[in-house]
Design an enzyme around this catalytic site. Structure first.
Site, PDB file in Angstrom:
ATOM      1  N   GLN A  31      43.296  63.467  84.157  1.00 57.87           N
ATOM      2  CA  GLN A  31      42.235  63.002  83.243  1.00 57.87           C
ATOM      3  C   GLN A  31      41.096  64.007  83.106  1.00 57.87           C
ATOM      4  O   GLN A  31      40.237  63.850  82.239  1.00 57.87           O
ATOM      5  CB  GLN A  31      41.663  61.664  83.726  1.00 57.87           C
ATOM      6  CG  GLN A  31      42.669  60.533  83.618  1.00 57.87           C
ATOM      7  CD  GLN A  31      42.049  59.234  84.057  1.00 57.87           C
ATOM      8  OE1 GLN A  31      42.056  58.892  85.230  1.00 57.87           O
ATOM      9  NE2 GLN A  31      41.474  58.499  83.103  1.00 57.87           N
TER      10      GLN A  31
ATOM     11  N   HIS B 101      47.830  52.103  88.447  1.00 61.13           N
ATOM     12  CA  HIS B 101      47.319  52.703  87.207  1.00 61.13           C
ATOM     13  C   HIS B 101      47.183  54.224  87.371  1.00 61.13           C
ATOM     14  O   HIS B 101      47.629  54.993  86.514  1.00 61.13           O
ATOM     15  CB  HIS B 101      45.964  52.075  86.849  1.00 61.13           C
ATOM     16  CG  HIS B 101      45.320  52.676  85.637  1.00 61.13           C
ATOM     17  ND1 HIS B 101      45.238  52.017  84.437  1.00 61.13           N
ATOM     18  CD2 HIS B 101      44.735  53.898  85.439  1.00 61.13           C
ATOM     19  CE1 HIS B 101      44.638  52.808  83.550  1.00 61.13           C
ATOM     20  NE2 HIS B 101      44.315  53.955  84.138  1.00 61.13           N
ATOM     21  N   GLU B 102      46.584  54.656  88.496  1.00 65.00           N
ATOM     22  CA  GLU B 102      46.335  56.095  88.687  1.00 65.00           C
ATOM     23  C   GLU B 102      47.641  56.838  88.935  1.00 65.00           C
ATOM     24  O   GLU B 102      47.826  57.958  88.467  1.00 65.00           O
ATOM     25  CB  GLU B 102      45.336  56.330  89.824  1.00 65.00           C
ATOM     26  CG  GLU B 102      43.969  55.663  89.646  1.00 65.00           C
ATOM     27  CD  GLU B 102      43.316  55.919  88.298  1.00 65.00           C
ATOM     28  OE1 GLU B 102      43.576  56.969  87.674  1.00 65.00           O
ATOM     29  OE2 GLU B 102      42.536  55.051  87.857  1.00 65.00           O
TER      30      GLU B 102
ATOM     31  N   CYS C 257      40.504  52.251  81.136  1.00 65.56           N
ATOM     32  CA  CYS C 257      40.851  53.614  81.529  1.00 65.56           C
ATOM     33  C   CYS C 257      39.792  54.541  80.939  1.00 65.56           C
ATOM     34  O   CYS C 257      39.453  54.400  79.760  1.00 65.56           O
ATOM     35  CB  CYS C 257      42.231  53.975  80.975  1.00 65.56           C
ATOM     36  SG  CYS C 257      42.737  55.661  81.369  1.00 65.56           S
ATOM     37  N   LEU C 258      39.276  55.460  81.754  1.00 67.88           N
ATOM     38  CA  LEU C 258      38.225  56.362  81.251  1.00 67.88           C
ATOM     39  C   LEU C 258      38.747  57.252  80.124  1.00 67.88           C
ATOM     40  O   LEU C 258      37.959  57.782  79.348  1.00 67.88           O
ATOM     41  CB  LEU C 258      37.664  57.216  82.402  1.00 67.88           C
ATOM     42  CG  LEU C 258      36.831  56.433  83.434  1.00 67.88           C
ATOM     43  CD1 LEU C 258      36.452  57.325  84.616  1.00 67.88           C
ATOM     44  CD2 LEU C 258      35.574  55.841  82.807  1.00 67.88           C
TER      45      LEU C 258
ATOM     46  N   HIS D  84      49.200  57.810  85.816  1.00 66.92           N
ATOM     47  CA  HIS D  84      48.656  59.038  85.215  1.00 66.92           C
ATOM     48  C   HIS D  84      49.403  60.276  85.719  1.00 66.92           C
ATOM     49  O   HIS D  84      49.639  61.215  84.967  1.00 66.92           O
ATOM     50  CB  HIS D  84      47.171  59.201  85.540  1.00 66.92           C
ATOM     51  CG  HIS D  84      46.258  58.464  84.617  1.00 66.92           C
ATOM     52  ND1 HIS D  84      46.156  58.762  83.279  1.00 66.92           N
ATOM     53  CD2 HIS D  84      45.394  57.436  84.849  1.00 66.92           C
ATOM     54  CE1 HIS D  84      45.261  57.951  82.725  1.00 66.92           C
ATOM     55  NE2 HIS D  84      44.787  57.134  83.645  1.00 66.92           N
TER      56      HIS D  84
HETATM   57 CO    CO Z   1      43.423  55.652  83.460  1.00 71.62          CO
END
Ligand code: CO
Length: 166
Positions: free
Chosen positions: A49, A131-132, A89-90, A135
């Site tokens: 990210q 979630h991470e 999510c950022l 990524h």
């Molecule tokens: Co995210």
């Protein structure tokens, strides 16, 4: 380092493992990840990210310093149960979608000192880890959304794509 948003290609770039020797040299960059995560009022942030294609993420489910976690080369050893919850999510600012996840997980990883570690997590922390970890596999919120959730957020997703300039 700064956050990249969907549909930035860094979010879809394969990630590489970190060696235990390298893990101990990453302290400053890991602090920077925490700083960026807190600045964005996030509870988890994965290296892709910020366009850093390594297998690590940081998280803090409560905002207390004692709850900061760094997971390097994470692997889920056990999934248990299932739970649907609201997730943001950022890299998808302003979008919150109901996503189904395992209710509890056991995760193996290296910590920031390069030591092999293992955690049993449930609830919000289990959700953050899943979630991470997604990524690190280049799986994004949009890939986990149900068709109904995609339709609900269609306009916002379209705006993110329109804002993206390579
Ligand atoms: Co995210």
């Amino acid at each position: 380092m700064e956050i990249v948003c969907y549909p930035h290609p860094a979010l879809l770039t394969p990630t590489r493992e970190v060696t235990p020797e390298d893990a101990v040299t990453l302290g400053a960059r890991i602090r920077e990840l925490f700083r960026i995560m807190y600045e964005g009022k996030g509870i988890g942030l994965a290296a892709p990210q910020v366009a850093w294609n390594v297998r690590l993420f940081v998280m803090n489910s409560t905002g207390e310093a004692a709850d900061e976690r760094v997971l390097i080369n994470p692997r889920i050893l056990r999934h248990e149960g299932s739970e649907t919850g609201e997730e943001g999510c950022l890299s998808f600012p302003g979008i919150f979608a109901k996503i189904s996840r395992a209710a509890a997980v056991t995760v193996a990883f290296l910590n920031e000192r390069g030591e092999a570690s293992k955690l049993d997590l449930e609830g919000l922390e289990a959700r953050i880890v899943q979630h991470e970890l997604d990524h690190l596999e280049n799986i994004l919120l949009i890939h986990r959304m149900s068709p109904a959730e995609k339709i609900k957020h269609r306009r916002q997703l379209k705006e993110l794509r329109a804002q993206f300039s390579p």
